[in-house]
Design a protein around this motif. Structure first.
Motif, PDB file in Angstrom:
ATOM      1  N   LEU A  61      54.366  41.355  35.469  1.00  0.00           N
ATOM      2  CA  LEU A  61      53.216  41.936  36.160  1.00  0.00           C
ATOM      3  C   LEU A  61      52.214  42.498  35.147  1.00  0.00           C
ATOM      4  O   LEU A  61      51.000  42.402  35.330  1.00  0.00           O
ATOM      5  CB  LEU A  61      53.678  43.012  37.143  1.00  0.00           C
ATOM      6  CG  LEU A  61      54.503  42.447  38.307  1.00  0.00           C
ATOM      7  CD1 LEU A  61      55.058  43.569  39.174  1.00  0.00           C
ATOM      8  CD2 LEU A  61      53.697  41.478  39.149  1.00  0.00           C
ATOM      9  N   ASN A  65      48.267  41.197  34.618  1.00  0.00           N
ATOM     10  CA  ASN A  65      47.092  42.056  34.403  1.00  0.00           C
ATOM     11  C   ASN A  65      46.380  41.685  33.105  1.00  0.00           C
ATOM     12  O   ASN A  65      45.157  41.626  33.054  1.00  0.00           O
ATOM     13  CB  ASN A  65      47.511  43.535  34.338  1.00  0.00           C
ATOM     14  CG  ASN A  65      47.498  44.223  35.688  1.00  0.00           C
ATOM     15  OD1 ASN A  65      46.642  45.041  35.971  1.00  0.00           O
ATOM     16  ND2 ASN A  65      48.451  43.869  36.532  1.00  0.00           N
ATOM     17  N   VAL A  68      44.226  38.693  33.555  1.00  0.00           N
ATOM     18  CA  VAL A  68      42.974  39.009  34.251  1.00  0.00           C
ATOM     19  C   VAL A  68      41.971  39.590  33.250  1.00  0.00           C
ATOM     20  O   VAL A  68      40.807  39.197  33.211  1.00  0.00           O
ATOM     21  CB  VAL A  68      43.233  40.014  35.405  1.00  0.00           C
ATOM     22  CG1 VAL A  68      41.916  40.507  35.989  1.00  0.00           C
ATOM     23  CG2 VAL A  68      44.081  39.377  36.481  1.00  0.00           C
ATOM     24  N   PHE A 141      55.735  52.167  36.017  1.00  0.00           N
ATOM     25  CA  PHE A 141      54.947  50.945  35.880  1.00  0.00           C
ATOM     26  C   PHE A 141      53.546  51.117  36.472  1.00  0.00           C
ATOM     27  O   PHE A 141      52.541  50.826  35.832  1.00  0.00           O
ATOM     28  CB  PHE A 141      55.681  49.776  36.565  1.00  0.00           C
ATOM     29  CG  PHE A 141      54.820  48.577  36.771  1.00  0.00           C
ATOM     30  CD1 PHE A 141      54.475  47.767  35.702  1.00  0.00           C
ATOM     31  CD2 PHE A 141      54.317  48.263  38.033  1.00  0.00           C
ATOM     32  CE1 PHE A 141      53.652  46.662  35.880  1.00  0.00           C
ATOM     33  CE2 PHE A 141      53.494  47.161  38.214  1.00  0.00           C
ATOM     34  CZ  PHE A 141      53.162  46.364  37.137  1.00  0.00           C
ATOM     35  N   MET A 142      53.495  51.627  37.712  1.00  0.00           N
ATOM     36  CA  MET A 142      52.189  51.784  38.362  1.00  0.00           C
ATOM     37  C   MET A 142      51.315  52.761  37.591  1.00  0.00           C
ATOM     38  O   MET A 142      50.111  52.552  37.430  1.00  0.00           O
ATOM     39  CB  MET A 142      52.366  52.265  39.819  1.00  0.00           C
ATOM     40  CG  MET A 142      52.682  51.165  40.821  1.00  0.00           C
ATOM     41  SD  MET A 142      51.786  49.624  40.607  1.00  0.00           S
ATOM     42  CE  MET A 142      50.175  50.060  41.255  1.00  0.00           C
ATOM     43  N   VAL A 145      49.843  50.987  34.587  1.00  0.00           N
ATOM     44  CA  VAL A 145      48.784  50.039  34.960  1.00  0.00           C
ATOM     45  C   VAL A 145      47.505  50.791  35.330  1.00  0.00           C
ATOM     46  O   VAL A 145      46.405  50.485  34.836  1.00  0.00           O
ATOM     47  CB  VAL A 145      49.241  49.146  36.142  1.00  0.00           C
ATOM     48  CG1 VAL A 145      48.070  48.374  36.716  1.00  0.00           C
ATOM     49  CG2 VAL A 145      50.315  48.187  35.680  1.00  0.00           C
ATOM     50  N   TRP A 149      43.656  50.806  33.337  1.00  0.00           N
ATOM     51  CA  TRP A 149      42.349  50.479  33.934  1.00  0.00           C
ATOM     52  C   TRP A 149      41.433  51.692  33.907  1.00  0.00           C
ATOM     53  O   TRP A 149      40.228  51.560  33.655  1.00  0.00           O
ATOM     54  CB  TRP A 149      42.525  49.949  35.359  1.00  0.00           C
ATOM     55  CG  TRP A 149      43.090  48.558  35.384  1.00  0.00           C
ATOM     56  CD1 TRP A 149      44.410  48.223  35.541  1.00  0.00           C
ATOM     57  CD2 TRP A 149      42.391  47.329  35.189  1.00  0.00           C
ATOM     58  NE1 TRP A 149      44.561  46.851  35.469  1.00  0.00           N
ATOM     59  CE2 TRP A 149      43.337  46.281  35.257  1.00  0.00           C
ATOM     60  CE3 TRP A 149      41.056  46.997  34.975  1.00  0.00           C
ATOM     61  CZ2 TRP A 149      42.996  44.934  35.120  1.00  0.00           C
ATOM     62  CZ3 TRP A 149      40.718  45.653  34.830  1.00  0.00           C
ATOM     63  CH2 TRP A 149      41.685  44.647  34.906  1.00  0.00           C
TER      64      TRP A 149
HETATM   65  C1  LIG Z   1      47.835  44.560  37.987  1.00  0.00           C
HETATM   66  O1  LIG Z   1      49.163  44.683  38.400  1.00  0.00           O
HETATM   67  C2  LIG Z   1      49.337  45.424  39.593  1.00  0.00           C
HETATM   68  C3  LIG Z   1      50.793  45.557  39.855  1.00  0.00           C
HETATM   69  O2  LIG Z   1      51.429  44.325  39.970  1.00  0.00           O
HETATM   70  C4  LIG Z   1      48.647  44.716  40.738  1.00  0.00           C
HETATM   71  O3  LIG Z   1      48.809  45.461  41.923  1.00  0.00           O
HETATM   72  C5  LIG Z   1      47.188  44.587  40.404  1.00  0.00           C
HETATM   73  O4  LIG Z   1      46.557  43.829  41.400  1.00  0.00           O
HETATM   74  C6  LIG Z   1      47.011  43.904  39.064  1.00  0.00           C
HETATM   75  N1  LIG Z   1      45.615  43.966  38.745  1.00  0.00           N
HETATM   76  C7  LIG Z   1      44.925  42.890  38.491  1.00  0.00           C
HETATM   77  C8  LIG Z   1      43.473  43.085  38.258  1.00  0.00           C
HETATM   78  O5  LIG Z   1      45.451  41.803  38.458  1.00  0.00           O
END
Ligand SMILES: *[C@@H]1O[C@H](CO)[C@@H](O)[C@H](O)[C@H]1NC(C)=O
Length: 314
Positions: A61, A65, A68, A141-142, A145, A149
């Motif tokens: 995960l 990210n 992206v 984890f959350m 993340v 950002w």
């Molecule tokens: C980043 O990871 C989180 C947790 O999996 C997810 O909810 C979120 O959409 C992701 N953000 C992007 C921009 O992909």
């Protein structure tokens, strides 16, 4: 009246690689290919992790990210470069220039933090397997993340509003590949000393500290790998580790060279090459480095591929 007179510049001119007028067409082709490869590589990772339930664990995960972010950095920089290569003199409005600066800082800051979080995740999994479920649970984890950002957002907002508040009274030619802070700062016609102190501090906190922590965690990982009894297992883990370390060093090392001292003494051409390394090369290589050597990702890819063929035959 005086202030208006000072801020007389309403647009900038991006020079790109205008020193090499005869190479513009080739550069256009090369960067178009880099752009497409970056988009496709990262899109594959995003989709694979999205569709495969077994990859819904922190390691992947985070990677999703990161993809992206990598895709976005390229999308902020390369299309503008392609325009620069295909026209004689490319003007870019004040607003577009600072928007580009904002997004480079936003995604760059997020990437710095995500790579750090990914190294921490591997460190916890390899060096402390028993307490891993506690060190990297859903909530940790959350938080990591969201923090990544939020950090990118703050960095972009603070730095862009500060730099855009400087007066620009000409010349307005940016001798760089994009509107990055150091290149734009050179055109400001007021004292930027305070900003440079801020930039130095910010870079130490956002680039240097995560980088040192990553080096530290990889050192611990390497020491743990050396204790693996099987030679093949050790070799595989070692080469994975080495490739991550190479990409991380390339990214943080070159970003440091640019942002630690915004008004450093490198020549403009050197600065462009340094910038290419962290803003375009890393996003291109990350999908390869993080997934090509990874059996889980390969398995997920094959599964998706077969499903596609099944759909075609029925
Ligand atoms: C980043 O990871 C989180 C947790 O999996 C997810 O909810 C979120 O959409 C992701 N953000 C992007 C921009 O992909």
């Amino acid at each position: 009246m005086k202030r208006q007179n000072q801020s007389s510049v309403v647009e900038f001119i991006l020079l790109g690689f205008s020193n090499f007028p005869e190479l513009q067409a080739q550069l256009f082709g090369v960067f178009l290919i880099i752009y497409l490869a970056t988009l496709i590589g990262n899109a594959i990772i995003i989709v694979l992790i999205y569709v495969d339930q077994r990859l819904h664990i922190p390691m992947y995960l985070f990677l999703q990210n990161l993809s992206v972010v990598d895709m976005s950095i390229s999308a902020v920089i390369i299309p503008e470069m392609l325009v620069v290569f295909s026209t004689e003199k490319t003007s870019i409005s004040f607003v577009s220039c600072f928007a580009q600066m904002y997004f480079v800082l936003f995604f760059g800051g997020t990437e710095c933090c995500l790579l750090g979080a990914m190294a921490y995740d591997r460190f916890a999994a390899i060096c402390h397997p028993l307490s891993y479920p506690m060190m990297m649970n859903k909530s940790v984890f959350m938080k990591l993340v969201i923090f990544s950002w939020a950090l990118g957002f703050t960095l972009g907002t603070v730095q862009t509003s500060w730099v855009s508040s400087f007066p620009f009274c000409g010349p307005n030619e940016i001798n760089h590949i994009s509107c990055e802070t150091p290149a734009v700062l050179e055109l400001a016609c007021s004292d930027t000393y305070l900003f440079e102190i801020y930039a130095f501090t910010g870079t130490v906190l956002i680039i240097l500290v995560p980088f040192l922590l990553i080096l530290l965690s990889y050192t611990r990982i390497l020491l743990a790998i050396l204790k693996i009894p099987s030679t093949t297992g050790r070799q595989k883990a070692f080469s994975t580790c080495a490739s991550h370390l190479t990409s991380v060093t390339l990214f943080y090392g070159t970003a440091n060279m640019t942002y630690l001292q915004p008004k450093n003494g490198y020549s403009p051409e050197t600065k462009k090459l340094i910038s290419l390394s962290y803003s375009l090369l890393t996003p291109l290589l990350n999908p390869l480095i993080y997934s090509l050597r990874n059996n889980e990702m390969k398995r997920a890819f094959m599964k998706l591929w077969r499903r596609r063929i099944d759909l075609q035959t029925y």
